[in-house]
Design a protein around this motif. Structure first.
Motif, PDB file in Angstrom:
ATOM      1  N   ASN A  23       0.008  -3.107  -5.185  1.00 46.45           N
ATOM      2  CA  ASN A  23       0.092  -4.563  -5.231  1.00 46.45           C
ATOM      3  C   ASN A  23      -1.311  -5.129  -5.434  1.00 46.45           C
ATOM      4  O   ASN A  23      -2.232  -4.818  -4.682  1.00 46.45           O
ATOM      5  N   ALA A 178       8.355   1.196   6.778  1.00 50.26           N
ATOM      6  CA  ALA A 178       8.378  -0.258   6.950  1.00 50.26           C
ATOM      7  C   ALA A 178       7.196  -0.843   6.205  1.00 50.26           C
ATOM      8  O   ALA A 178       6.176  -0.167   5.989  1.00 50.26           O
ATOM      9  N   HIS A 179       7.309  -2.089   5.824  1.00 56.61           N
ATOM     10  CA  HIS A 179       6.163  -2.778   5.232  1.00 56.61           C
ATOM     11  C   HIS A 179       5.107  -3.012   6.310  1.00 56.61           C
ATOM     12  O   HIS A 179       5.442  -3.232   7.473  1.00 56.61           O
ATOM     13  N   GLY A 208       6.809   0.640   1.527  1.00 59.26           N
ATOM     14  CA  GLY A 208       6.193   0.725   2.856  1.00 59.26           C
ATOM     15  C   GLY A 208       5.347   1.960   3.058  1.00 59.26           C
ATOM     16  O   GLY A 208       5.194   2.442   4.178  1.00 59.26           O
ATOM     17  N   ASN A 229       4.995   2.815  -3.186  1.00 61.35           N
ATOM     18  CA  ASN A 229       4.437   1.462  -3.124  1.00 61.35           C
ATOM     19  C   ASN A 229       3.372   1.332  -2.043  1.00 61.35           C
ATOM     20  O   ASN A 229       3.632   1.616  -0.877  1.00 61.35           O
ATOM     21  N   ALA A 231       0.529  -1.483  -0.561  1.00 58.16           N
ATOM     22  CA  ALA A 231      -0.096  -2.808  -0.539  1.00 58.16           C
ATOM     23  C   ALA A 231      -1.095  -2.900   0.616  1.00 58.16           C
ATOM     24  O   ALA A 231      -2.301  -3.073   0.417  1.00 58.16           O
TER      25      ALA A 231
HETATM   26  P1  13P Z   1       3.032  -1.402   2.594  1.00 60.27           P
HETATM   27  O1  13P Z   1       2.949  -2.729   3.319  1.00 60.27           O
HETATM   28  O2  13P Z   1       3.341  -0.283   3.520  1.00 60.27           O
HETATM   29  O3  13P Z   1       1.815  -1.165   1.782  1.00 60.27           O
HETATM   30  O4  13P Z   1       4.282  -1.483   1.587  1.00 60.27           O
HETATM   31  C1  13P Z   1       4.105  -1.946   0.274  1.00 60.27           C
HETATM   32  C2  13P Z   1       5.398  -2.191  -0.444  1.00 60.27           C
HETATM   33  O5  13P Z   1       6.429  -1.636  -0.166  1.00 60.27           O
HETATM   34  C3  13P Z   1       5.362  -3.123  -1.587  1.00 60.27           C
HETATM   35  O6  13P Z   1       6.616  -3.380  -2.104  1.00 60.27           O
END
Ligand code: 13P
Ligand code: ZN
Ligand code: NA
Length: 283
Positions: A23, A178-179, A208, A229, A231
């Motif tokens: 991201n 999890a995020h 996550g 993913n 972020a």
């Molecule tokens: P994180 O918050 O664990 O980096 O997850 C990112 C995500 O899934 C973006 O879609």
């Protein structure tokens, strides 16, 4: 030229590695991701959530990514992350996005299927690949906040039906990630993941993935995850470097100076994540 995720995923699935999806939020974070990916010869996905797109505008995002694609000889896809309706997706696809996630995972199964099918029909007519989610991740991703008690694991048999009925290109699974950051060690349900992979041919997506041990992510990749993913693990070192720069240089005001250590700190993590995905050298 920017690409969709179709061929990337085909190769990743065959080669048992994953494409890292990062991201990004602005010029600096985009530069760090593509420069590092190019150095390591890795294909890469640049992802933007709805709040990122409203922050920078889809046209700026696309223009920066197109410039990156013309400068670096690696496959680059630009992906809409956790979009919740067709209208917003259409606006961004018209601006040049090559891939999208429609996240109707909060809706009941039949409603999720209906919304995703609508997006697939539109997106595929534009050559844009589609990811959707079944089950529900906990945690916080920008404005999207899901309480742990509302998180739901993906049901493998339902996943098969979901992929078959919607025609999506990739499936985001909920298997215990999890995020954001975790309170303890995240516990991933690998048995469930193996069963999903048994039922579903489509490439699987791990959301996550920040704050998950490398070995756990790699085990998930061995079990069919083709997109990882990230972020939060990029945001933190970037912000920390800015904070310590201003702590040491309270009078600083030159963005080229105070953002330089932030870019450097983030680049290190991007490289680690690419190696974790085993996508180095796959461009
Ligand atoms: P994180 O918050 O664990 O980096 O997850 C990112 C995500 O899934 C973006 O879609
Ligand atoms: Zn996510
Ligand atoms: Na996480």
């Amino acid at each position: 030229k920017l690409v969709n995720t179709y061929e990337m995923f085909q190769k990743a699935q065959a080669g048992k590695y994953a494409i890292p999806a990062f991201n990004i939020h602005n010029l600096e974070t985009l530069q760090v991701v593509v420069e590092t990916a190019a150095e390591l010869k890795s294909p890469v996905i640049l992802a933007g959530t709805p709040s990122t797109i409203s922050y920078c505008g889809p046209e700026f995002f696309v223009a920066m990514a197109e410039t990156a694609a013309s400068l670096y000889n690696i496959p680059i896809a630009i992906h809409l992350d956790h979009f919740e309706n067709l209208k917003d997706i259409q606006r961004c696809v018209e601006a040049g996005f090559t891939s999208c996630m429609i996240d109707a995972s909060h809706d009941p199964f039949e409603e999720n299927v209906r919304i995703v099918k609508e997006v697939v029909a539109y997106a595929h007519s534009k050559g844009v690949t589609v990811e959707a989610e079944l089950g529900r991740l906990g945690g916080q991703e920008d404005d999207l906040i899901v309480d742990e008690k509302d998180a739901k694991f993906t049901n493998p048999a339902q996943a098969r039906e979901f992929v078959e009925r919607t025609g999506i290109n990739s499936l985001a699974v909920a298997i215990g990630t999890a995020h954001g950051l975790y309170k303890g060690e995240p516990k991933l349900d690998f048995e469930r993941l193996a069963e999903i992979q048994n039922q579903v041919d489509a490439p699987l997506v791990l959301h996550g993935a920040s704050d998950v041990p490398v070995e756990a992510v790699q085990k998930a990749i061995d079990l069919g995850v083709c997109k990882v993913n990230v972020a939060t693990d990029l945001k933190i070192p970037f912000a920390n470097a800015v904070k310590s720069y201003f702590n040491e240089n309270p009078e600083a005001n030159d963005p080229r100076k105070y953002l330089a250590p932030a870019k450097e700190a983030m680049a290190k993590v991007v490289a680690e994540k690419i190696r974790m995905c085993r996508s180095e050298g796959k461009a």
